[in-house]
Design an enzyme around this catalytic site. Structure first.
Site, PDB file in Angstrom:
ATOM      1  CD1 TRP A 164      39.954  40.576  45.313  1.00 10.55           C
ATOM      2  CD2 TRP A 164      39.150  42.558  44.642  1.00 10.55           C
ATOM      3  NE1 TRP A 164      40.482  40.847  44.068  1.00 10.55           N
ATOM      4  CE2 TRP A 164      39.998  42.059  43.629  1.00 10.55           C
ATOM      5  CE3 TRP A 164      38.527  43.795  44.454  1.00 10.55           C
ATOM      6  CZ2 TRP A 164      40.237  42.748  42.457  1.00 10.55           C
ATOM      7  CZ3 TRP A 164      38.772  44.482  43.283  1.00 10.55           C
ATOM      8  CH2 TRP A 164      39.606  43.957  42.290  1.00 10.55           C
ATOM      9  CG  ASN A 242      25.304  30.745  54.163  1.00  8.53           C
ATOM     10  OD1 ASN A 242      25.603  30.649  52.973  1.00  8.53           O
ATOM     11  ND2 ASN A 242      25.444  29.741  55.009  1.00  8.53           N
ATOM     12  CD  GLU A 365      29.931  38.125  49.809  1.00  6.93           C
ATOM     13  OE1 GLU A 365      30.929  37.494  50.189  1.00  6.93           O
ATOM     14  OE2 GLU A 365      29.752  39.309  50.068  1.00  6.93           O
ATOM     15  N   GLY A 366      31.156  33.557  46.922  1.00  8.28           N
ATOM     16  CA  GLY A 366      31.072  32.239  46.295  1.00  8.28           C
ATOM     17  C   GLY A 366      30.857  32.327  44.806  1.00  8.28           C
TER      18      GLY A 366
END
Length: 386
Positions: A164, A242, A365-366
């Site tokens: 990914w 982040n 990203e989480g």
């Protein structure tokens, strides 16, 4: 024209420069992306021809300063992300992978030589970057990565697999994170290196106008100078994540706004039982609920952007925005699709395309679960990840 997505005058909180940049990006999306995105999505192609235009608009590494980067504020970057994702999540993801991940990794953790070599090329769009962290068996738990870099004299030998990874098949360089005997380290890997193979992932139901790849690394040899000298441990990639998560907070609201406005326009034109759909109470309730969440989510994004520009934004606050705005955006897009009836399952209208894309945005990203646990840890002081 009155903006029916801004019920509380959010625009009054923006500076003239911020509004100008937003309008420039919105115009680009309206003229270059929206007329073409249905075909790109249907054909499952990423339009490489728009990369020079994005670079010319200053969208690549736009929040970075020096080295040929635009040096814009965090709020300006967020506004650009929102407008790009109103076009399509995949195209905002390109800007995110290039600027918030690959360029940020070099900017935050690279040597002066690495910055000077790569950042001007990347800001100009002449070199595309990828960011290789996720693996087939290590998504939410990157500490379990199996990609390993071992010493061989003054060189490093990398072996492993990543999955990914955005843009890898069209990238000139990839930031690869690997375990070493000294913990996790990052490497700048030219993609023409022997042993580097990127294979696009096919048959996706989401992010079709975007590129995600499998990467295999087989006895890939790098010099010592390829290592990012200032990234040690997982803090290195997390600081880049982040940056990307921050852009998502804004971008998700762009997809939600476009879906809401599409449903609003449709409801005003579509006649049922002798009057427009917009004249029915149930329709108005749905539209109001959408607009409320878009206004709240945009205010949240703006507040986090102001904190980021002030240098006081905390990682858990980014989780507030990522969790809330992705969750609300996907609900809005699904509701908008339902309001379009059968027409909503075609690419003539954007909401289902946005909803499908947001399945990916909500995951990368989480995940919701990861950000919930980050916030739970902050609130209670008790980590519950295991």
């Amino acid at each position: 024209m009155t903006d029916m997505s801004d019920l509380i005058g959010i625009e009054s909180l923006l500076s003239p420069e911020e509004i100008s940049l937003r309008e420039t990006v919105r115009s680009f999306v309206d003229t270059e992306i929206k007329p073409n995105i249905a075909q790109w999505y249907d054909d499952a192609v990423f339009p490489m021809e728009i990369v020079p235009q994005m670079a010319e608009l200053g969208l690549l590494g736009m929040h970075l300063k020096g080295y040929g980067c635009p040096g814009k504020s965090s709020v300006e970057y967020g506004l650009a992300a929102m407008e790009l994702e109103a076009g399509d999540s995949g195209l905002r993801t390109f800007v995110s992978v290039q600027g918030s991940l690959a360029m940020s990794a070099i900017y935050k953790h690279g040597s002066e030589e690495q910055k000077t070599e790569w950042l001007p090329q990347m800001a100009a769009g002449t070199a595309i970057g990828a960011f290789g962290l996720t693996e087939p068996t290590a998504g939410s738990d990157p500490g379990a990565m199996q990609t390993f870099a071992k010493r061989d004299g003054s060189d490093w030998i990398l072996n492993g697999a990543k999955r990914w990874i955005g843009l890898a098949s069209v990238a000139k360089l990839a930031i690869i994170w690997a375990m070493t005997d000294d913990g996790v380290r990052g490497f700048v890997v030219p993609t023409d290196s022997p042993g580097f193979v990127a294979t696009p992932i096919k048959q996706k139901l989401s992010m079709r106008a975007s590129i995600q790849c499998d990467i295999t690394l087989t006895d890939l040899r790098l010099p010592e100078s390829a290592m990012l000298p200032n990234a040690k441990g997982l803090r290195g990639p997390f600081e880049c994540l982040n940056e990307a998560r921050y852009g998502i907070i804004w971008g998700a609201m762009g997809a939600a706004r476009d879906s809401y406005l599409t449903a609003l326009a449709y409801s005003q034109e579509r006649l049922q039982f002798g009057k427009p759909l917009s004249g029915y109470q149930l329709t108005q309730e749905k539209l109001v609920n959408m607009a409320l969440e878009i206004n709240k989510g945009t205010l949240l994004a703006l507040q986090l952007g102001r904190l980021k520009d002030a240098g006081t934004l905390q990682p858990y606050q980014i989780s507030v925005g990522k969790l809330n705005n992705c969750r609300e955006a996907i609900a809005i897009c699904r509701e908008a699709r339902a309001m379009l009836g059968g027409n909503g399952v075609t690419l003539d209208y954007s909401p289902l395309r946005h909803a499908n894309n947001l399945e990916s945005v909500r995951t990368y990203e989480g995940t919701d679960e990861v950000h919930t646990l980050i916030l739970g840890n902050h609130i209670t002081g008790v980590p519950a990840f295991r």
